[in-house]
Enzyme design. Structure first.
Site, mmCIF file in Angstrom:
data_model
loop_
_atom_site.group_PDB
_atom_site.id
_atom_site.type_symbol
_atom_site.label_atom_id
_atom_site.label_comp_id
_atom_site.label_asym_id
_atom_site.label_seq_id
_atom_site.Cartn_x
_atom_site.Cartn_y
_atom_site.Cartn_z
ATOM 1 C CG MET A 27 9.767 35.809 -41.537
ATOM 2 S SD MET A 27 9.549 37.059 -42.828
ATOM 3 C CE MET A 27 10.432 36.303 -44.207
ATOM 4 C CG HIS A 28 15.140 36.174 -41.286
ATOM 5 N ND1 HIS A 28 14.953 36.102 -42.642
ATOM 6 C CD2 HIS A 28 14.681 37.399 -40.905
ATOM 7 C CE1 HIS A 28 14.413 37.236 -43.065
ATOM 8 N NE2 HIS A 28 14.230 38.025 -42.045
ATOM 9 C CG ASP A 32 7.518 38.363 -38.655
ATOM 10 O OD1 ASP A 32 8.120 38.416 -39.753
ATOM 11 O OD2 ASP A 32 8.103 38.534 -37.566
#
Length: 481
Positions: free
Chosen positions: A76-77, A233
């Site tokens: 992510m991110h 995730d």
């Protein structure tokens, strides 16, 4: 049969699930580039090559020809910037890229209350500050950016050709109004973007599109196969082990680390840097302490010493406590509880009697102490877990999980196949997305492979306060250029 694909930081994982059990797994390694201090990047084309390799390895295993849907998960991110023609404009900036420190501070000042709306205060690793950094550092690339995607959603684009995402992945960008489950226009504007430059949102169980002919040919699957949006995730990992009902808890020990509880409401606590994010299931939420350094310091030490990780873990079993140093695990800064991108790792208390086993034991202790900080933050927010499930590559080690149980003072349960986490969750979301299973079925507890009961270890009663004092004492030193 359902195929789960997970774009991790160190590897792509592919998994076949038949609705009851895992039938086959494969993985392909990935490398991270650090071209400048604070940078952490990967070429999305490397993700695609790894997906093709993992799927090629799965073709010979049972169930491949019977796959009826694909689910996605991923780190992510990040930020994958695409031009108007869909081409990748630059390497993807990853979750642990810390170059946007000034922009995260500016976002917090410019948007009062963003921590409550977005579920966590701005920090450099999130996508919104990254795009603001891009506008300053690479303005031509920012101007050319027509779409910003996360890792699994870029993989989805390669599979079905659409620009779509879901709530849990959007939750990690700082662009999502968590309670409204919709993009936050003010947060997008801070990054110099509009809704036209971010993907269309739906729940993680929603269809994303059908597998294109080109993708089907590359993977050896049939065209038109349903692709389900999946989840970030952490959230997909939670689905994989049944953490889908309020109060259920999970500890994830991958490259990063998470201590996560499922919830039915958005309950932000930005002061303690807890993440209150949308789950990948309709109407669901999570409360999460997130650490940038999960099991990664163990792999780092093995590389640094030129040793195999299993050998170092075996040596740590017999480490001499008199010569075991303290270790700060902050190789890439830290989120919960410090919110400090400048924090760095280091040993304190090395002696002539310190060997590789003692150093690895110090690293394992430090991982457990980081989770103790995370647990304190959750407890202060009124959240607690009786017996969390433990998943991720680091959860394969009995020594790691026993140390965590001793330090946290709660039993830890390791499911059978604990390292399958997000890929298994992605496969389950695929089944849910085509109506082949029910949400209530996903709540069935997994088979437990081992339980680690807390023991009284007086070492930690002395070492944990010293670990915390070491970070405080070195904070100003690490912050200096």
């Amino acid at each position: 049969m359902y195929l789960g694909l997970d774009i991790g930081t160190s590897a792509v994982k592919a998994l076949i699930w038949d609705g009851q059990a895992v039938c086959g797994t494969a993985s392909a390694p990935l490398q991270v580039a650090t071209p400048t201090p604070g940078a952490s990047e990967q070429d999305p084309e490397d993700w695609w090559r790894a997906v093709c390799q993992a799927c090629a390895d799965l073709k010979g295993q049972a169930g491949w020809d019977a796959i009826s849907a694909i689910g996605l998960s991923g780190q992510m991110h990040g930020a994958v910037c695409l031009g108007a023609d869909g081409a990748v404009l630059r390497p993807a900036m990853l979750w642990n890229d810390n170059r946007a420190e000034a922009e995260s501070a500016a976002m917090a000042e410019a948007l009062p209350g963003i921590g409550a709306r977005a579920g966590v205060p701005p920090m450099p690793g999130f996508t919104a500050p990254k795009l603001a950094w891009l506008a300053r550092a690479e303005p031509e690339t920012h101007r050319a950016t027509a779409m910003v995607l996360q890792a699994k959603d870029w993989l989805g684009y390669r599979l079905h050709g659409g620009f779509v995402s879901e709530m849990s992945e959007a939750a990690g960008t700082l662009w999502l109004d968590q309670a409204a489950r919709d993009w936050d226009d003010a947060a997008l504007a801070f990054s110099g973007l509009t809704r036209a430059q971010v993907p269309k949102l739906a729940e993680g169980t929603a269809p994303a599109g059908g597998l294109s002919r080109d993708a089907a040919r590359a993977l050896g699957l049939r065209p038109g196969l349903p692709v389900i949006r999946g989840g970030g995730d952490a959230m997909a990992g939670a689905v994989g082990v049944g953490v889908v009902q309020p109060g259920r808890a999970m500890i994830s020990l991958g490259t990063s680390g998470q201590y996560l509880l499922a919830s039915d409401r958005h309950a932000p606590n930005p002061e303690r840097l807890l993440h209150s994010f949308a789950h990948c299931l309709p109407g669901g939420y999570i409360q999460m302490a997130a650490m940038l350094n999960g099991a990664a310091p163990m792999a780092w030490l093995a590389r640094a010493l030129g040793r195999e990780l299993p050998d170092l873990l075996a040596a740590a079993q017999t480490a001499d406590p008199r010569h075991t140093p303290l270790f700060l695990p902050y190789l890439t800064g830290e989120r919960t509880p410090h919110g400090d991108p400048s924090a760095r790792a280091g040993f304190q208390g090395l002696s002539h009697g310190t060997g590789p086993g003692e150093m690895m034991r110090a690293v394992i202790d430090a991982i457990a102490y980081s989770f103790a900080d995370a647990q304190d933050a959750l407890n202060e927010a009124g959240l607690s877990a009786d017996a969390p499930l433990a998943i991720g590559g680091g959860a394969r080690s009995d020594l790691v999980l026993q140390t965590l149980a001793d330090v946290l003072g709660v039993p830890l349960r390791r499911p059978a196949g604990a390292d399958q986490g997000p890929a298994l969750g992605a496969a389950k979301l695929a089944a849910l997305g085509i109506g082949a299973t029910a949400l209530s079925d996903l709540a069935t507890p997994p088979e437990i492979g081992a339980v680690f009961t807390p023991r009284a270890d007086l070492r930690h009663a002395d070492r944990l306060p010293r670990f915390r004092a070491l970070y405080t004492g070195l904070k100003e030193v690490c912050a200096r250029p």
